[in-house]
Design a protein around this motif. Structure first.
Motif, PDB file in Angstrom:
ATOM      1  N   MET A  51       0.821  -1.211   0.000  1.00 44.64           N
ATOM      2  CA  MET A  51       0.000   0.000   0.000  1.00 44.64           C
ATOM      3  C   MET A  51       0.856   1.262   0.000  1.00 44.64           C
ATOM      4  N   VAL A  99      -9.006   4.396  -6.486  1.00 46.04           N
ATOM      5  CA  VAL A  99      -8.551   3.581  -5.361  1.00 46.04           C
ATOM      6  C   VAL A  99      -7.050   3.749  -5.158  1.00 46.04           C
ATOM      7  N   TRP A 256     -11.227   6.881  -0.251  1.00 47.83           N
ATOM      8  CA  TRP A 256     -11.910   5.604  -0.141  1.00 47.83           C
ATOM      9  C   TRP A 256     -13.256   5.759   0.556  1.00 47.83           C
ATOM     10  N   ALA A 281     -10.265  -2.113  -0.380  1.00 43.79           N
ATOM     11  CA  ALA A 281      -8.998  -1.407  -0.115  1.00 43.79           C
ATOM     12  C   ALA A 281      -8.883  -1.030   1.358  1.00 43.79           C
TER      13      ALA A 281
END
Length: 307
Positions: A51, A99, A256, A281
């Motif tokens: 990430m 995203v 998000w 996510a």
């Protein structure tokens, strides 16, 4: 008689090179040992690292501009396909790009807010718990007041008072993190300050702040790292919750939580990929931080070190 003089030779730098290679080798062996002992923790670390890389390299990874209306907005509500791996939203924007760029906001806000919140909470606990008396009592009552309210309610009130922007969002989440960190670090300080080496430092006349920073703080680092890692996941959830409620970073910045909010109410049945993708996510990131935090706790806790 001729005096022998040592002259540096071309092989002299090999010592530093071998030292560097030895450090790299020890680091690699430690990493392999961590993977063998804590495979779930290693999985969490890989998720977190992934990430972070997505957030850093978002401009190169995102196939489209996250705010652009693809084909003039005609590519609305496209299901996942080769062209749009996560589909498009009701405005014709690529969900995968949003995203990817949303990872930047979540990791930035969650990371900075956690650093500030845990840092302030640890400083409060270190200073007041060591001094004790009325200062410790006042600090703990303030922490109890913050602890008495749900964290999301406190964050909502702060955002409502300060306004919606990234800085105020970080401040709100950081304040939420302070009480839990202060409690954990304070408990560690109360134990460490009664140890023999701290008492010996007092007996020889060491300055109070010298004792705090050189004897107590290093020995409270383990619980601090554990609570900081665990707070990262909570900070990301808080940011997503505020964005879901419309109190996060103002649009059109990709988020998000806001993408989940904007799609869950109207398009959950018509285009289920719209709420599912940002939801995955969020869940994956928080899951990674929780796994990594549990592994760090097991390694740093002497009672769990052998398991």
């Amino acid at each position: 008689m001729r005096q022998m003089v040592h002259r540096p030779t071309a092989s002299t730098p090999v010592v530093s090179q071998s030292t560097g290679l030895g450090a790299l080798s020890r680091l690699w062996m430690g990493l392999l040992r961590f993977i063998r002992r804590k495979p779930l923790g290693a999985l969490g670390g890989c998720i977190v690292l992934g990430m972070l890389l997505v957030a850093v390299f978002a401009p190169w990874l995102a196939p489209y501009n996250p705010q652009a209306f693809i084909d003039g907005g005609s590519a609305r509500l496209q299901p996942p396909s080769w062209r749009f791996p996560m589909g498009t939203d009701n405005l014709g924007r690529d969900i995968l790009s949003r995203v990817i760029y949303g990872a930047r906001l979540s990791m930035l806000v969650g990371g900075v807010a956690t650093c500030f919140g845990t840092g302030i909470g640890a400083l409060i606990a270190l200073s007041t718990a060591y001094v004790g008396g009325k200062w410790d009592l006042i600090a703990q009552r303030c922490m109890d007041v913050l602890w008495a309210f749900p964290s999301l309610v406190i964050a909502i009130v702060i955002i409502a008072v300060l306004g919606r922007n990234t800085t105020n969002l970080i401040i709100a989440i950081a304040i939420v993190v302070i009480p839990s960190t202060a409690r954990v670090v304070r408990a560690a300080v109360l134990v460490v300050k009664e140890t023999d080496y701290v008492q010996a430092a007092r007996a020889v006349g060491a300055h109070q702040w010298h004792i705090v920073w050189h004897y107590i703080a290093p020995n409270c680092m383990a619980p601090y790292l554990i609570i900081a890692t665990a707070s990262l996941g909570g900070a990301i959830i808080t940011e997503a919750s505020l964005s879901f409620l419309g109190l996060g970073v103002p649009p059109p910045a990709p988020s998000w939580g806001r993408d989940l909010f904007g799609s869950a109410q109207k398009f959950a049945e018509l285009a289920p990929w719209m709420p599912i993708m940002p939801g995955i996510a969020i869940s994956l990131t928080v899951y990674g931080f929780n796994l990594l935090g549990d592994a760090i706790r097991d390694i740093l806790d002497p009672r769990l070190r052998g398991r």
